[in-house]
Design a protein around this motif. Sequence first.
Motif, short mmCIF file in Angstrom:
data_model
loop_
_atom_site.label_atom_id
_atom_site.label_comp_id
_atom_site.label_asym_id
_atom_site.label_seq_id
_atom_site.Cartn_x
_atom_site.Cartn_y
_atom_site.Cartn_z
N VAL A 159 52.95 46.84 24.60
CA VAL A 159 53.53 45.67 25.29
C VAL A 159 53.66 45.94 26.78
N PHE A 160 54.10 47.14 27.13
CA PHE A 160 54.22 47.50 28.54
C PHE A 160 52.87 47.42 29.24
N ALA A 161 51.82 47.95 28.58
CA ALA A 161 50.47 47.92 29.16
C ALA A 161 49.98 46.48 29.32
N LEU A 162 50.20 45.65 28.31
CA LEU A 162 49.75 44.26 28.37
C LEU A 162 50.49 43.47 29.45
N VAL A 163 51.78 43.75 29.62
CA VAL A 163 52.55 43.09 30.68
C VAL A 163 51.97 43.45 32.05
N LEU A 164 51.61 44.72 32.23
CA LEU A 164 50.99 45.14 33.49
C LEU A 164 49.67 44.41 33.72
N VAL A 165 48.89 44.23 32.65
CA VAL A 165 47.61 43.51 32.78
C VAL A 165 47.85 42.08 33.25
N VAL A 166 48.83 41.42 32.62
CA VAL A 166 49.14 40.03 33.00
C VAL A 166 49.58 39.95 34.46
N LEU A 167 50.45 40.88 34.87
CA LEU A 167 50.94 40.88 36.25
C LEU A 167 49.80 41.12 37.25
N LEU A 168 48.90 42.04 36.90
CA LEU A 168 47.77 42.33 37.79
C LEU A 168 46.84 41.13 37.89
N ARG A 169 46.60 40.46 36.77
CA ARG A 169 45.74 39.27 36.80
C ARG A 169 46.36 38.17 37.65
N ARG A 170 47.67 37.98 37.52
CA ARG A 170 48.34 36.95 38.32
C ARG A 170 48.28 37.31 39.80
N ALA A 171 48.50 38.58 40.12
CA ALA A 171 48.44 39.02 41.51
C ALA A 171 47.04 38.81 42.08
N ALA A 172 46.02 39.12 41.28
CA ALA A 172 44.63 38.94 41.73
C ALA A 172 44.32 37.46 41.94
N ALA A 173 44.82 36.62 41.02
CA ALA A 173 44.58 35.17 41.14
C ALA A 173 45.28 34.61 42.37
N MET A 174 46.53 35.04 42.61
CA MET A 174 47.27 34.57 43.78
C MET A 174 46.59 35.02 45.07
N SER A 175 46.07 36.25 45.07
CA SER A 175 45.38 36.77 46.25
C SER A 175 44.11 35.97 46.53
N ALA A 176 43.38 35.65 45.45
CA ALA A 176 42.15 34.86 45.60
C ALA A 176 42.45 33.46 46.10
N THR A 177 43.52 32.85 45.57
CA THR A 177 43.91 31.51 46.00
C THR A 177 44.33 31.50 47.46
N ALA A 178 45.11 32.52 47.85
CA ALA A 178 45.55 32.62 49.24
C ALA A 178 44.34 32.80 50.17
N GLY A 179 43.39 33.59 49.74
CA GLY A 179 42.20 33.80 50.55
C GLY A 179 41.40 32.53 50.73
N THR A 180 41.29 31.76 49.63
CA THR A 180 40.57 30.48 49.70
C THR A 180 41.25 29.50 50.63
N THR A 181 42.59 29.46 50.55
CA THR A 181 43.37 28.54 51.39
C THR A 181 43.22 28.89 52.87
N VAL A 182 43.33 30.19 53.17
CA VAL A 182 43.18 30.63 54.55
C VAL A 182 41.77 30.33 55.06
N GLY A 183 40.78 30.56 54.22
CA GLY A 183 39.41 30.28 54.61
C GLY A 183 39.18 28.81 54.88
N GLY A 184 39.80 27.95 54.02
CA GLY A 184 39.65 26.52 54.21
C GLY A 184 40.30 26.04 55.49
N MET A 185 41.48 26.60 55.81
CA MET A 185 42.18 26.19 57.05
C MET A 185 41.39 26.65 58.27
N ALA A 186 40.78 27.83 58.17
CA ALA A 186 40.01 28.34 59.31
C ALA A 186 38.78 27.51 59.60
N SER A 187 38.18 26.97 58.50
CA SER A 187 36.97 26.17 58.70
C SER A 187 37.32 24.78 59.21
#
Length: 257
Positions: free
Chosen positions: A229-257
């Motif tokens: 359970v501990f390992a799976l929770v870490l996986v979920v948290l890492l996936r969410r962090a990666a998704a949030m980072s990707a979304t933030a990157g897309t938003t910043v890129g869109g504003m820059a363009s």
Amino acid sequence: MVSSGALFIAVFLACVVEAVEALTIVLAAGTSRDWRSAISGVIAGVTVLALIVAALGPAVTAIPLGGLRLVVGGLLLIFGLQWLRKAILRAGGLKARHDEEAIFASELAAAQAAPAGRRGFVADWYSFTLSFKGVLLEGLEVAFIALTFGANQRNIPLASVAALAAVVVVAVAGVAVRAPLARVPENTMKFVVGIMLTSFGIFWGAEGAGAVWPGSDAALLAVVPAVAVFALVLVVLLRRAAAMSATAGTTVGGMAS
């Protein structure tokens, strides 16, 4: 004592992973260079490995059970946490998944680029040494798993049978298809094995240090799920962090363009 079935499954799964990696190396050496030299390297590696196991086996079983469990628990934690860390990073999208086909292609390219050379009775020294090192290094991990699990449970014969069965199954499959076993869910297996090794490491290490688990071996039924359970929770948290980072990157890129 852990049940015979649990011991067999734990050793078998862990050894399958190591055997698949050794097979990939041997197939690359034989396919790209010289099969006879590659097979000679396998035989030499197995011979050296057998001598090492024959020397270490009696020494391991001679260690008092309390000290053995403390040492084995610590070693399993080291191996288990390494496997589990990599598996969590792969499942969380922060590390490339283990791809036997890609590894095979890389080993194949390296073998094809290496210069040819004969030494003594070995027609192709590169094929021989590549197979020898692959079998010996991965085989040492197989031997470590079998000896530590078997000695700790005072059932080395059963652990040895499980390890041998894993090697035979992978070898037969490899000979049948003559290709890396890319269909084996190795990433999932490494995740499961990492959980198992870490759980057994915690359990036996604590016992070796003098702790008494409630319910004795039945406590593993709580330790293993807790680690999972501990390992799976870490996986979920890492996936969410990666998704949030990707979304933030897309938003910043869109504003820059």
